[in-house]
Scaffold this motif. Sequence first.
Motif, PDB file in Angstrom:
ATOM      1  N   ASN A 145      12.403 -62.986   9.793  1.00 59.21           N
ATOM      2  CA  ASN A 145      12.410 -64.072  10.076  1.00 59.21           C
ATOM      3  C   ASN A 145      13.587 -64.947   9.990  1.00 59.21           C
ATOM      4  N   GLU A 146      14.227 -65.920   9.817  1.00 56.68           N
ATOM      5  CA  GLU A 146      15.596 -66.654   9.295  1.00 56.68           C
ATOM      6  C   GLU A 146      15.483 -67.047   7.765  1.00 56.68           C
TER       7      GLU A 146
ATOM      8  N   ASP B  59       8.131 -58.250   8.930  1.00 55.35           N
ATOM      9  CA  ASP B  59       8.927 -59.746   8.813  1.00 55.35           C
ATOM     10  C   ASP B  59      10.042 -59.780   8.748  1.00 55.35           C
TER      11      ASP B  59
ATOM     12  N   ARG C 115      14.545 -64.288   5.720  1.00 54.70           N
ATOM     13  CA  ARG C 115      13.921 -63.593   4.732  1.00 54.70           C
ATOM     14  C   ARG C 115      16.313 -62.768   5.777  1.00 54.70           C
TER      15      ARG C 115
END
Length: 82
Positions: A40-41, A38, A43
């Motif tokens: 993503n932007e 996981d 995170r």
Amino acid sequence: MDVCWSTVLFNVREASQELTGLVRDLELVEGGREPELDLNEGRLAVSLAHAYHHLNTAWRARGQASARYASISGYSAYHGIA
């Protein structure tokens, strides 16, 4: 000037740990070893903001006396300042 070295060290370590974890995860995703990770932007933003916070605190602490940080309620106990 009395540099608050314990605060600088604590915050540089925290930033390093955050960035090390982010690099590890980026390498896993980029190398195709963990495509379901996981990452993503959101995170990325949280990780970079967390590292930036600690680097910024370390930078500002270099110009502050240890006593100033120790006087902040709870700060000295959490960060190991005597």
